[in-house]
Design a protein around this motif. Structure first.
Motif, short mmCIF file in Angstrom:
data_model
loop_
_atom_site.label_atom_id
_atom_site.label_comp_id
_atom_site.label_asym_id
_atom_site.label_seq_id
_atom_site.Cartn_x
_atom_site.Cartn_y
_atom_site.Cartn_z
N SER A 113 36.91 -92.69 21.43
CA SER A 113 35.76 -92.32 20.61
C SER A 113 34.59 -91.91 21.49
N PHE A 114 33.57 -91.36 20.83
CA PHE A 114 32.40 -90.84 21.55
C PHE A 114 31.14 -91.06 20.76
N TYR A 161 28.61 -81.47 15.31
CA TYR A 161 29.08 -82.36 16.37
C TYR A 161 30.06 -81.67 17.31
N LEU A 162 30.68 -80.58 16.84
CA LEU A 162 31.74 -79.92 17.59
C LEU A 162 31.34 -78.57 18.18
N GLY A 195 31.37 -95.13 18.17
CA GLY A 195 30.69 -94.70 16.95
C GLY A 195 31.33 -93.55 16.21
N LEU A 196 31.91 -92.57 16.94
CA LEU A 196 32.54 -91.41 16.31
C LEU A 196 33.90 -91.17 16.94
N VAL A 216 35.23 -84.83 12.72
CA VAL A 216 34.59 -85.98 13.36
C VAL A 216 34.37 -87.01 12.27
N GLN A 217 34.82 -88.24 12.54
CA GLN A 217 34.69 -89.31 11.56
C GLN A 217 34.08 -90.54 12.20
N PRO A 218 33.39 -91.36 11.41
CA PRO A 218 32.87 -92.61 11.95
C PRO A 218 34.02 -93.50 12.39
#
Length: 120
Positions: A118-119, A85-86, A51-52, A44-46
């Motif tokens: 994105s999320f 996040y995952l 936002g992600l 997960v990256q900005p």
């Protein structure tokens, strides 16, 4: 987040699920390239309008703190920063007339952008 230790070697694992269809597709892609030294990595990256964003790719690196889990001969790797996040996410592969590719169903995502890239 709970880190599981499911092996005698003490390898930390993660809570991401790779479906049989996704594992089979990843394995076929690796066989097509003649590579058996790569792991499937999700991070997960900005970025993106929400936002992600997810980054799913084959990787030959091992990073400090990587969490690894095997699915039918495919190693799925998550870095320690992305793991929270995952947790509980499912990676699948769909092949229909409407859509083809890897999909990620993440119960931690509270919203996504209109383009679905994105999320947050």
């Amino acid at each position: 987040m709970t880190v599981q230790d499911n092996s005698a070697a003490g390898t930390a694992t993660h809570g991401v699920i790779l479906t049989e269809a996704a594992a089979a597709k990843a394995k076929a892609l690796l066989e097509q390239e003649g590579r058996d030294d790569l792991t499937l990595r999700i991070a997960v990256q900005p970025g993106g309008c929400a936002g992600l964003r997810y980054n799913l790719f084959f990787d030959d690196r091992t990073l400090d703190g990587d969490l690894v889990r095997d699915f039918g001969g495919i190693s799925l790797t998550v870095d320690r920063m992305s793991a929270p996040y995952l947790e509980g996410a499912t990676i699948d592969f769909v092949d229909t007339i409407e859509k083809q590719g890897f999909t990620i169903d993440n119960p931690n995502a509270t919203g996504s952008c209109a383009c679905g890239d994105s999320f947050n």
